[in-house]
Design a protein around this motif. Sequence first.
Motif, PDB file in Angstrom:
ATOM      1  N   ASP A 114      -8.308  14.867   2.050  1.00 31.27           N
ATOM      2  CA  ASP A 114      -7.757  13.549   1.995  1.00 31.27           C
ATOM      3  C   ASP A 114      -7.708  11.835   1.923  1.00 31.27           C
ATOM      4  O   ASP A 114      -7.581  11.162   1.075  1.00 31.27           O
ATOM      5  CB  ASP A 114      -6.016  13.962   3.140  1.00 31.27           C
ATOM      6  CG  ASP A 114      -5.257  14.950   2.478  1.00 31.27           C
ATOM      7  OD1 ASP A 114      -5.230  15.431   1.149  1.00 31.27           O
ATOM      8  OD2 ASP A 114      -4.621  15.077   3.093  1.00 31.27           O
ATOM      9  N   ASP A 115      -8.475  12.221   2.902  1.00 32.26           N
ATOM     10  CA  ASP A 115      -9.251  10.296   2.409  1.00 32.26           C
ATOM     11  C   ASP A 115     -10.673  10.315   1.758  1.00 32.26           C
ATOM     12  O   ASP A 115     -10.740   9.326   1.485  1.00 32.26           O
ATOM     13  CB  ASP A 115      -9.873  10.655   4.279  1.00 32.26           C
ATOM     14  CG  ASP A 115      -8.940  10.614   5.735  1.00 32.26           C
ATOM     15  OD1 ASP A 115      -7.856  10.151   5.814  1.00 32.26           O
ATOM     16  OD2 ASP A 115      -9.738  10.653   6.458  1.00 32.26           O
TER      17      ASP A 115
ATOM     18  N   GLU B  15     -15.672  18.617   4.472  1.00 30.29           N
ATOM     19  CA  GLU B  15     -14.866  19.293   4.596  1.00 30.29           C
ATOM     20  C   GLU B  15     -13.188  19.358   4.478  1.00 30.29           C
ATOM     21  O   GLU B  15     -13.210  18.412   4.250  1.00 30.29           O
ATOM     22  CB  GLU B  15     -14.784  19.491   5.704  1.00 30.29           C
ATOM     23  CG  GLU B  15     -16.111  20.038   6.602  1.00 30.29           C
ATOM     24  CD  GLU B  15     -16.471  21.041   6.372  1.00 30.29           C
ATOM     25  OE1 GLU B  15     -15.208  21.931   6.700  1.00 30.29           O
ATOM     26  OE2 GLU B  15     -17.620  21.284   6.004  1.00 30.29           O
ATOM     27  N   ALA B  16     -11.870  20.675   4.330  1.00 28.26           N
ATOM     28  CA  ALA B  16     -10.950  20.292   4.274  1.00 28.26           C
ATOM     29  C   ALA B  16     -10.198  19.334   4.482  1.00 28.26           C
ATOM     30  O   ALA B  16      -9.400  18.770   4.483  1.00 28.26           O
ATOM     31  CB  ALA B  16     -10.438  21.526   4.357  1.00 28.26           C
ATOM     32  N   GLU B  17     -10.868  18.964   5.861  1.00 28.16           N
ATOM     33  CA  GLU B  17     -10.091  18.030   7.060  1.00 28.16           C
ATOM     34  C   GLU B  17     -10.094  16.646   6.368  1.00 28.16           C
ATOM     35  O   GLU B  17      -9.299  15.805   7.189  1.00 28.16           O
ATOM     36  CB  GLU B  17     -10.240  18.590   8.785  1.00 28.16           C
ATOM     37  CG  GLU B  17     -11.944  18.089   9.120  1.00 28.16           C
ATOM     38  CD  GLU B  17     -11.941  19.333   9.069  1.00 28.16           C
ATOM     39  OE1 GLU B  17     -13.512  19.670   9.805  1.00 28.16           O
ATOM     40  OE2 GLU B  17     -11.826  20.294   8.596  1.00 28.16           O
ATOM     41  N   ASN B  18     -11.585  16.699   5.442  1.00 29.60           N
ATOM     42  CA  ASN B  18     -11.180  14.998   5.177  1.00 29.60           C
ATOM     43  C   ASN B  18     -10.883  14.265   3.897  1.00 29.60           C
ATOM     44  O   ASN B  18     -10.824  13.918   3.227  1.00 29.60           O
ATOM     45  CB  ASN B  18     -12.819  14.878   5.370  1.00 29.60           C
ATOM     46  CG  ASN B  18     -13.361  15.360   7.242  1.00 29.60           C
ATOM     47  OD1 ASN B  18     -12.698  14.467   8.055  1.00 29.60           O
ATOM     48  ND2 ASN B  18     -14.347  15.032   7.337  1.00 29.60           N
TER      49      ASN B  18
END
Length: 228
Positions: free
Chosen positions: A185-186, A180-183
């Motif tokens: 960067d990690d 998912e987009a929110e993950n």
Amino acid sequence: MPPAGQTLSASVELALVPEWSFSAIYPVAPVSTKGPASLECLTWDVDVRADGTLFDKRTAAEVTYLYWEATTNAVRPPSPPLEDAPEAFNPAYAVMTPSNSVLIDVSDVPSYIDKALSAMTLHTEARTSFITYWLPAILKHKYIALRFLPQAVYEPAAPMHVTPIPDVVTRVFMLFRGIEAENIDDWRADALQASPETWKNVVRVDESKARDTSLFRVLEWGGMEVKV
């Protein structure tokens, strides 16, 4: 496939851990249970031709490969692995992390998989079938994490016994999941950096034997989408 110019009578027995149940089989074969764990298992009896095609003796079907599919069963939550314990593959609780997977933009996934499979000695038809089978599920995501399991890690989940014993067995099994987009960067910060060709060393493909047409060679390929 057997050495060039020969036809070989072979038996292929496949069993599954309790976390898997057969959902589709072709050619059709009866499923039974074996052992104290009641593992589901089946056996195909086939004639193997030098061109790689098979004749299934039970159904009289001529096929290019044997096919099976399974659904996962959440038998029980797994115990946390011991520190430094060897990796184990549980189909119901498959582990994918940035440290063991690559992160790829979905537009680059087909090319990446094709190059990885080619390095693992899969021929053109096998690579095409592999990619087109998984492509609809892959295209539902913008970013994909994927990894190929070492054969020694995959084998206990789906033990296979072929008679007569092949000169070389290559079992290629891919895990993938949408990120998912929110993950993103990690994952970008910690994702494994691996070229497609790197996976042949992870899977432990014996490339010289797998390409030797004078040998009796068995190739299995498959995959699984991990949903979290």
